[in-house]
Design a protein around this motif. Sequence first.
Motif, PDB file in Angstrom:
ATOM      1  N   GLU A   1     -15.022 -34.493   1.261  1.00  0.00           N
ATOM      2  CA  GLU A   1     -14.936 -33.977   2.630  1.00  0.00           C
ATOM      3  C   GLU A   1     -15.718 -32.677   2.778  1.00  0.00           C
TER       4      GLU A   1
ATOM      5  N   GLU B   1      -5.138 -44.915  -5.906  1.00  0.00           N
ATOM      6  CA  GLU B   1      -6.431 -45.029  -5.245  1.00  0.00           C
ATOM      7  C   GLU B   1      -7.296 -46.088  -5.942  1.00  0.00           C
TER       8      GLU B   1
ATOM      9  N   ARG C   1     -11.150 -35.992  -3.299  1.00  0.00           N
ATOM     10  CA  ARG C   1     -11.243 -36.231  -1.862  1.00  0.00           C
ATOM     11  C   ARG C   1     -11.742 -34.987  -1.150  1.00  0.00           C
TER      12      ARG C   1
ATOM     13  N   SER D   1      -3.231 -42.234   3.279  1.00  0.00           N
ATOM     14  CA  SER D   1      -3.890 -41.004   2.835  1.00  0.00           C
ATOM     15  C   SER D   1      -3.250 -40.468   1.557  1.00  0.00           C
ATOM     16  N   TYR D   2      -1.930 -40.647   1.423  1.00  0.00           N
ATOM     17  CA  TYR D   2      -1.260 -40.198   0.195  1.00  0.00           C
ATOM     18  C   TYR D   2      -1.671 -41.077  -0.986  1.00  0.00           C
TER      19      TYR D   2
ATOM     20  N   SER E   1     -14.871 -44.013   7.401  1.00  0.00           N
ATOM     21  CA  SER E   1     -13.485 -43.537   7.440  1.00  0.00           C
ATOM     22  C   SER E   1     -12.562 -44.546   6.758  1.00  0.00           C
ATOM     23  N   ASP E   2     -11.481 -44.012   6.195  1.00  0.00           N
ATOM     24  CA  ASP E   2     -10.519 -44.888   5.519  1.00  0.00           C
ATOM     25  C   ASP E   2      -9.969 -45.935   6.486  1.00  0.00           C
ATOM     26  N   ARG E   3      -9.842 -45.549   7.736  1.00  0.00           N
ATOM     27  CA  ARG E   3      -9.315 -46.480   8.743  1.00  0.00           C
ATOM     28  C   ARG E   3     -10.262 -47.670   8.904  1.00  0.00           C
TER      29      ARG E   3
END
Lengths: 286, 362
Positions: B8, B204, B4, B195-196, B176-178
Amino acid sequence: VPAIPGLVALALLAAPQSRKPPTFAVGVENVNVDVLVTRGGRTVEGLSARDFVVTDNGVLQQVEVVAQAGTAVDAVLALDMSTSVQGEKLAALRRAAHRFVDSLWPTDSVTLLEFASEVRVGARPRTALPDVHAAIERLEGGGATLLVDAAYAALLLTDPRRGRPLVVVFSDGVDHGSWLDPETVLATARAEDAVVHYVEIEGSLTFLSRLADATGGRGWSARRWEKLPEAFVEALDEFKSRYRLRYEPVGVPREGWHRIEVRLASRKGKVLARPGYLVPRGRGGP
Amino acid sequence: VARRRAREATARVLVLLVSLAGGVATAGGLEPDDRYLRLVDRYRSGEAGAASELAEVVRSGWLPRAQCRARAECEAAAVLNLHAASRLYEARVVDRGDDLVGATRPMVSRQAAAFAFDWLLAAGFLHQGFGDHGRGFDLYTAGLALRPRNASALLARATALEFSVLPDGFGGIVVSDRDVWRVLYGGGEPPSELSYQLANPRTEAPYRGHLLELVRRQYRAVLELDPASTEARLRLGRVLDALGRRGEAEVELRAVAASREDPLCTAIARLCLARFESSPDAAATAYRSALEIDPTLSPAWLGLSQSLHASGDRSGALAALEQMLSLGNTGALSAWVRYHLGRGRAFPEALDALRARLTPPR
């Protein structure tokens, strides 16, 4: 054509091919093995061929020690220049690369390979040292981490005609986006002559660890960026202290995987060498 | 965590990469004065000097126009702003480019749906063209709100999502993950522990599996709307391969490899098929067939090199590797990078189409 460990490339040049002889022709092909011997954590020096017992697929081989200290090294220094390498980290990496180059002897050669979203050659062998240092100063971090692709490139850019092939890979992360499959690159490593050492910062570099194991190499964990120069020099010095054994394989089929075992005949000590080498199948006999 | 972090940390790399390669478009910005009006006239008529003048406008720091009254004036401002943003990205002034597109969006939303849809798509192409799949996704989603069954928008949005699950190797900015969560589960907010979960490879993997399946369904939906979409078929093939459905993947990829409609897609399909070959010699042949179409395809040189090495041809392997290494010196944007820019390569054409429909803002 470089040796793969010694024998493959020469065998590939051999023509016409024949399927009948199941064993190597004596005096035609050589296998080179770089061997580290330590006792109590210190390098053992002064050994001769009689001190080594080497088997190839279980068959005892007659070896000679062709080199130790003083033999030229053909090094490829492969540096991870991904985005995470910026600022102080970049400065530390540059210092480490400078130290590595300064530690080479005049007879050695070095290829500077940088990888991020691309794999690039920063300096070729026989480049004047000031130009190599200038190339190091031009290194900039930015991009992904094509670690597996870069490892493949580094292996192929070694040339035993220039010296004992050594690849030193630095990475601070995991592969991201390589085209080549790690297993195929490991197979390449098994068919090449080079020893792969690696230097890492943040642990668990599984691929590099396996690559080093496949070639008889080792890993150094610098833990802190400022320790990088020491790690780079240690990797080079360790390789230079290795014995280079050579033998002409007898009594074993040429193709396929050759398991090598190296041990000391009578002395005490810990031996580190590549576990074997691969001769691709379907290449015919010598 | 490292994976990750790698994603980023490598954000914005494509912006630099594309900038260095000359970018995907050219041009400027504007002010609400006579010079602006003259510029629009010259711009829409395709006058060569207008583009360089627009470039100068951007460099000299004119403020872009975010207010307008009449339809023609608003459309002209929106198109010029988009063009100006592309120029800013090329100059690596990324934040200003983002701001310009962002400031123009409210203006566009007040225009007719047909124009707004085309502009949103073009803006999405622009963002993807510089490696920002996240903003591209957002714009495509807004476009799909206007035309839910538009194949181009569906394809574009699927490509943006694709890079959230298939590593691109260039560090593009992913959705984005959202937003991914909302698409996956039809809205709502992701749980705080997401996120964890995504930081743990074990938890994941199922999430990414869901996402891959979603992308597959989206490409399939595009093909139902537009069976001739070579790009959707190619990308579907790659996703199927990632899902482990190799047989189905091969069918799709072979169909694209045999087509001549889109050279980039054909080359990439042949590249991917090379991995399916069981022997190094067959793989080498497949890699060569990809390189015949596009010699800038760096993975094909690398794959060819490795195949030759596996066949025992070390000198051939080294020569192919050197070809790959030499590509970095050409400055050209390789086919492999262009593929990973999603629908970014459609931006110049989309901008031209927008420009062609402008009417004088008087």
